[in-house]
Design a protein around this motif. Structure first.
Motif, PDB file in Angstrom:
ATOM      1  N   HIS A  34       4.769   2.766 -28.918  1.00 26.23           N
ATOM      2  CA  HIS A  34       3.907   2.897 -27.758  1.00 26.23           C
ATOM      3  C   HIS A  34       4.238   1.860 -26.686  1.00 26.23           C
TER       4      HIS A  34
ATOM      5  N   ILE B 298       5.159  11.096 -16.465  1.00 26.40           N
ATOM      6  CA  ILE B 298       4.365  10.585 -17.586  1.00 26.40           C
ATOM      7  C   ILE B 298       2.943  11.098 -17.480  1.00 26.40           C
ATOM      8  N   GLY B 299       2.374  11.057 -16.300  1.00 30.43           N
ATOM      9  CA  GLY B 299       1.017  11.550 -16.097  1.00 30.43           C
ATOM     10  C   GLY B 299       0.336  10.865 -14.935  1.00 30.43           C
TER      11      GLY B 299
ATOM     12  N   HIS C 114      -2.553   2.700 -19.196  1.00 28.29           N
ATOM     13  CA  HIS C 114      -2.130   3.965 -19.800  1.00 28.29           C
ATOM     14  C   HIS C 114      -1.186   3.672 -20.955  1.00 28.29           C
ATOM     15  N   ARG C 115      -1.434   4.316 -22.076  1.00 30.57           N
ATOM     16  CA  ARG C 115      -0.609   4.143 -23.275  1.00 30.57           C
ATOM     17  C   ARG C 115       0.210   5.417 -23.475  1.00 30.57           C
ATOM     18  N   TRP C 116       1.503   5.241 -23.773  1.00 25.10           N
ATOM     19  CA  TRP C 116       2.410   6.379 -23.867  1.00 25.10           C
ATOM     20  C   TRP C 116       3.510   6.067 -24.872  1.00 25.10           C
TER      21      TRP C 116
ATOM     22  N   PRO D 258       7.457   7.366 -25.907  1.00 27.74           N
ATOM     23  CA  PRO D 258       8.587   8.239 -25.553  1.00 27.74           C
ATOM     24  C   PRO D 258       9.025   9.093 -26.745  1.00 27.74           C
ATOM     25  N   ARG D 259       9.400  10.331 -26.452  1.00 32.94           N
ATOM     26  CA  ARG D 259       9.912  11.244 -27.470  1.00 32.94           C
ATOM     27  C   ARG D 259      11.344  11.621 -27.121  1.00 32.94           C
TER      28      ARG D 259
END
Length: 126
Positions: A39, A70-71, A83-85, A87-88
């Motif tokens: 994350h 991302i958003g 914001h927490r994200w 990567p895929r």
């Protein structure tokens, strides 16, 4: 006359010193280096919050040839966001990416669009 001028200067300097400092918008990425699935937290502070600016910041990743959205993140009343994200591999490639935060505002004169932008660096590894 000289005494009046000195008093005016002293009051002007005191007024400038008492005025609140307006922080420039900032964007931070933590950690700056991640692997797929880890994350990442994007934080912002000092973003404008008033009627002529949107309350949503758009976050995107950019390289020389690719862009990934991302958003959109809501700005709190105090001008901050978080914001927490994660990567895929199916969505973004490895390498150095530039994280761009962009806020749309309107000009007070003619209503034309003005953008507040900040960017930071993120390295994604396999």
């Amino acid at each position: 006359m000289r005494r009046v001028l000195v008093c005016v200067l002293v009051l002007a300097v005191a007024g400038v010193a008492a005025a609140p400092a307006v922080a420039a918008p900032r964007l931070t990425v933590s950690p700056a280096r991640v692997v797929y699935g880890d994350h990442v937290v994007f934080r912002g502070g000092g973003w404008p919050v008033f009627e002529s600016c949107s309350r949503l910041v758009s976050l995107t990743l950019r390289t020389g040839r690719d862009t990934y959205a991302i958003g959109r993140v809501h700005i709190a009343r105090n001008g901050t966001f978080r914001h927490r994200w994660a990567p895929r591999a199916a969505a973004v490639g490895t390498g150095v990416w530039r994280v761009v935060a962009r806020l749309r505002c309107e000009s007070g004169e003619d209503g034309s669009a003005l953008y507040v932008r900040r960017d930071a660096t993120l390295r994604i590894e396999a």
